[in-house]
Enzyme design. Sequence first.
Site, PDB file in Angstrom:
ATOM      1  CD  GLU A 116      -4.853   1.618   9.726  1.00 21.84           C
ATOM      2  OE1 GLU A 116      -3.900   2.358  10.026  1.00 21.84           O
ATOM      3  OE2 GLU A 116      -4.733   0.389   9.625  1.00 21.84           O
ATOM      4  CG  HIS A 150      -0.336   0.078   2.547  1.00 26.64           C
ATOM      5  ND1 HIS A 150      -0.072  -1.045   3.308  1.00 26.64           N
ATOM      6  CD2 HIS A 150       0.080   1.126   3.301  1.00 26.64           C
ATOM      7  CE1 HIS A 150       0.469  -0.686   4.465  1.00 26.64           C
ATOM      8  NE2 HIS A 150       0.579   0.632   4.481  1.00 26.64           N
ATOM      9  CG  HIS A 199       3.594   4.562   5.341  1.00 26.77           C
ATOM     10  ND1 HIS A 199       2.561   5.131   6.051  1.00 26.77           N
ATOM     11  CD2 HIS A 199       3.179   3.308   5.020  1.00 26.77           C
ATOM     12  CE1 HIS A 199       1.572   4.248   6.168  1.00 26.77           C
ATOM     13  NE2 HIS A 199       1.915   3.134   5.538  1.00 26.77           N
ATOM     14  CD  GLN A 225      -2.344   2.245   6.010  1.00 26.61           C
ATOM     15  OE1 GLN A 225      -1.241   2.765   5.990  1.00 26.61           O
ATOM     16  NE2 GLN A 225      -2.601   1.157   6.713  1.00 26.61           N
ATOM     17  CD  GLU A 281       3.174  -0.419   7.132  1.00 25.34           C
ATOM     18  OE1 GLU A 281       2.865   0.752   6.830  1.00 25.34           O
ATOM     19  OE2 GLU A 281       2.351  -1.268   7.496  1.00 25.34           O
TER      20      GLU A 281
END
Lengths: 147, 147
Positions: free
Chosen positions: B43, B7, B84, B60, B134
Site C-alpha cells: 500500500e 483515507h 473502502h 491509499q 474502516e
Amino acid sequence: MLTRIDHIGIACFDLDATADLYRRVHGFEVAHEEVNEEQGVREAMLRVNGTDDGHATYLQLLEPVREDSAVAKFLARHGEGVHHVAFGTGDVAGASAEIGGAGVRVLDAAPRPGSMGSSIAFLHPKDCGGVLTELVQAAGPEEDERG
Amino acid sequence: MLTRIDHIGIACFDLDATADLYRRVHGFEVAHEEVNEEQGVREAMLRVNGTDDGHATYLQLLEPVREDSAVAKFLARHGEGVHHVAFGTGDVAGASAEIGGAGVRVLDAAPRPGSMGSSIAFLHPKDCGGVLTELVQAAGPEEDERG
C-alpha cells in the site's frame, strides 16, 4: 491545484434512510439538501471535517429521481456504494484544462453546476484508475457554502 | 467520535503505475509505503489535505501481493476502483463498541494494525449502505505519522 477531498459521492436507493443511518451510526448531520434536475438526483451533503484550504470534506448521498439518470443506472448495475470521489480546487476550469492536457478525458467541456452553488467537471474513470473523479470549485469560503 | 475522512482505499493492479498517475495528473505525492502481510497488500499513502482534528486525509493505493487476499478478490470481481472508505477516530475500540451497539456488524473483534502504525477495525458493508467502512486510530498526531 487539487487541495482537498471535497466529497465522496455515495449512491443509495433511499436518501432519508441512508442519512438516518449516517446520523445514528457515524454521527454526521445533513448540512445541505437539494435536487439536481440536470443529473436526475436528490442529494444530501453530510459534513465530516474541515480542511486546511478553508473548506470541508463531505459525504454526498445520491438518490435518483428518474430512471434514466446515471446514478439510477449505477444502482441497477452495482447496487448501493461509492459512486465517485471529488477533489476541491480553486479553479475548476484551469484544473480541467491542465488535467486534460495530461491525457485524461474531461467529460464536461465547460464546468457545470454542482452541490451548494459549486462548479464541477467529471473525469473519465478509465483514465483515473477506475475511479469516477469529479473536480469541484466551491461557491465561496466555507462560511458561505451552507448559507 | 468520527472526526475526519482518514483515507479512501483504492484497489489497483499496479501500485507504481497508479501512484505515478496520481502524481502526474492530480499532483499528489507518496508520503508512505508499506506491505501489510496480514492483509496481503502493498500500500501507498498519498497525502491530499490536512484536517481540523490535527491529522490528514490520504488516498491509499492497494495492490495485492497474493491471490487469496481480499483486494485480489475485489479486483477479480469489480476491477480497479474505490475499495473502502476510512474514518478517523481518537478511540477505535470505543468507536467500534458504540457502532456495534447501534446494530452494525464490526468485522474485527479487536483492533488490528493498519497503515503507518494505526489501529483499525472494519465494518460490514451491508450495514453501511454498501460501503466497506474502516475505522482508524492514528499512531499519533500528524507530525509523527510519517516518521
